[in-house]
Design a protein around this motif. Structure first.
Motif, PDB file in Angstrom:
ATOM      1  N   MET A  95      32.359  32.448  42.075  1.00 26.02           N
ATOM      2  CA  MET A  95      33.007  33.651  42.595  1.00 26.02           C
ATOM      3  C   MET A  95      34.296  33.296  43.338  1.00 26.02           C
ATOM      4  SD  MET A  95      31.616  36.167  41.416  1.00 26.02           S
ATOM      5  CE  MET A  95      30.420  35.921  40.105  1.00 26.02           C
TER       6      MET A  95
ATOM      7  N   CYS B  10      41.457  33.251  40.737  1.00 27.72           N
ATOM      8  CA  CYS B  10      42.272  32.996  39.541  1.00 27.72           C
ATOM      9  C   CYS B  10      42.460  34.183  38.611  1.00 27.72           C
ATOM     10  CB  CYS B  10      41.673  31.843  38.732  1.00 27.72           C
ATOM     11  SG  CYS B  10      41.615  30.292  39.651  1.00 27.72           S
ATOM     12  N   LEU B  11      41.525  35.137  38.569  1.00 27.11           N
ATOM     13  CA  LEU B  11      41.603  36.129  37.489  1.00 27.11           C
ATOM     14  C   LEU B  11      42.695  37.179  37.685  1.00 27.11           C
ATOM     15  CD1 LEU B  11      38.103  36.728  35.984  1.00 27.11           C
ATOM     16  CD2 LEU B  11      39.738  34.916  35.641  1.00 27.11           C
TER      17      LEU B  11
ATOM     18  N   LEU C 186      45.767  35.663  36.455  1.00 34.09           N
ATOM     19  CA  LEU C 186      45.660  35.485  35.002  1.00 34.09           C
ATOM     20  C   LEU C 186      45.954  36.798  34.272  1.00 34.09           C
ATOM     21  CD1 LEU C 186      44.924  33.523  32.750  1.00 34.09           C
ATOM     22  CD2 LEU C 186      42.533  34.089  33.074  1.00 34.09           C
TER      23      LEU C 186
ATOM     24  N   VAL D 198      47.302  29.129  35.229  1.00 34.33           N
ATOM     25  CA  VAL D 198      46.112  28.293  35.026  1.00 34.33           C
ATOM     26  C   VAL D 198      46.286  27.344  33.847  1.00 34.33           C
ATOM     27  CG1 VAL D 198      44.558  30.055  35.941  1.00 34.33           C
ATOM     28  CG2 VAL D 198      44.915  29.907  33.486  1.00 34.33           C
TER      29      VAL D 198
ATOM     30  N   VAL E  95      43.360  25.754  38.842  1.00 37.19           N
ATOM     31  CA  VAL E  95      41.928  26.047  38.930  1.00 37.19           C
ATOM     32  C   VAL E  95      41.247  24.981  39.795  1.00 37.19           C
ATOM     33  CG1 VAL E  95      39.835  26.513  37.628  1.00 37.19           C
ATOM     34  CG2 VAL E  95      42.027  27.051  36.620  1.00 37.19           C
TER      35      VAL E  95
END
Lengths: 207, 207, 207
Positions: free
Chosen positions: B122, B128-129, B132, B144, B152
């Motif tokens: 989590m 990161c998302l 992204l 990333v 990452v």
């Protein structure tokens, strides 16, 4: 371990291998391998579980899935240079992953008592979305978009075969086995012999 | 306001700034700035909340998050031309955002009593998302995927540090602080001094 | 059938047509058409339902949505060659889809008693994310990123208009109708007459 659990594990393992191979093509470091492998491995099943509103996403209650995918990524990081053609290995491993992920999705939906259209869609979602996320993030041409190849069609036909066998025999294990065979046979036929469906062309051929 | 709430707000604010900077590189209008800023700001936390099946996504119960992200977008729209290098500002703001978003994700997972592998994941997901999604939608090379940079890895190491400190001290606040420091130190070292891990190469070097 | 249900069906149908047109530009086979059409048609509404934590995603409880999107895909596969300009048709159908999807999202959020910022966001999410997924997967330039065109702005203004009308009349049907009109008028004005907002430029014009 039930058959669906086995299929889920197998799908995670083989999709993780494909994710790591794509990471090797993008020349990432080992943590990048693990990241892309996990994304590919659990992406499709996560979308399936969220859409079906299951109590928990499959890998949250059982983190061994993540360990499995990470181990696959590390393995590929150290051995991928031994492969003669990484792209060829990627295509065939992806075919194997599709052939286990589609029945895994179908099995989960059947186990929840979903109606047949949802069973069909969950087979396609579980099979195709992990690889699609991998390709979109890594900027590869998505396999689902390759012209003159069967891909979504294999997932679709396999899920359909499962539904037919289930109606005839009322035995989920046979249905999932039939599903895996149909998916792999169609995808392998497409890779090896160029099987395909007619594609759209902007003008129909003259007669 | 708890520490986790503070980190969540800080992550939303700083990620929104990076989203707006990417929007400025794509020459969007002010509503486009707000759209990309909000997507970047809440993307990672939304995926985290949906996967963990929290009662509600964090910004749905408290829409001030959206107001904060929108204000950041408007600010950047009118002031970004004052920056000497927007790309450099983007990289360093993204490093700050990562350094607050990872502990925010870790803190939420710890607060829910999740096992350590899920806490780790989590942290990475929340950190990161969002970035992204921003990069995939705006067609930038995802951070990333940058070769020879830590990204990452920073999120991963920070979340790991939080787990170690938590085991040693049983004090979540220290754990989150350690997490933020490790993430920022590694990412800053990578940006400033080129710290990196060895990347995959198709053939190993000869001996 | 309530007005919201009608709007949901109309949005699925018209977005599916746009998805199939994009599939025709990528020269996919008929199953590829169905896949992209369904992704586009239900993508935005699925994200909306998952974020709002509705009991079930709208098309899971009523699979006719999927049948509708698939039928639209088959229709386009066999008739798209009759169109003079597929891109022009795509743009205008997308405008129609936006004009029904935004009020559908607004209507769902109002029906759940959400506060106004969430109503606004759900209009934008339902309207824009399906098309965004379509464009990202098929590697088209996302319509939301087109410079010098109104897109997210139309969704935003339409959802805002719905909120204003709702406050004035307390009649959801008028609000949704106003929303659809504002979205379509703005988007059509942008396509036909080049209406736009000023875009960001790295240096302000000299005086």
């Amino acid at each position: 371990m039930t058959l669906v659990q086995f299929l889920d594990h197998a799908a995670v393992l083989v999709f993780a291998l494909t994710g790591a191979l794509v990471a090797s093509r993008a020349q990432l470091d080992i943590v990048g391998f693990i990241f892309i492998a996990c994304l590919t491995a659990v992406g499709g099943g996560t979308v399936r579980d969220v859409i079906l509103n299951r109590d928990a996403v499959f890998w949250v209650t059982e983190p061994t899935f993540i360990a499995l995918a990470s181990a696959a990524a590390v393995l590929v990081f150290f051995t991928a240079h031994l492969l003669e053609s990484r792209y060829r290995a990627l295509l065939w491993l992806d075919a194997c992953a599709l052939a286990v992920a589609v029945p895994a999705g179908v099995g989960v939906a059947i186990g929840m008592g979903q109606p047949w259209p949802i069973v069909l869609i969950m087979g396609v979602v579980t099979g195709c979305l992990g690889g699609l996320m991998r390709d979109v993030v890594c900027n590869e041409v998505p396999l689902v978009l390759k012209q003159g190849e069967l891909y979504v069609t294999c997932a679709f036909a396999g899920a359909g075969a499962a539904l037919v066998v289930l109606t005839l025999t009322d035995e989920p294990r046979f249905a999932l086995l039939a599903c895996a065979c149909v998916v792999f046979a169609l995808r392998a036929g497409s890779l090896a012999f160029g099987w395909s469906l007619p594609v759209y062309r902007s003008r129909p051929p003259r007669h």
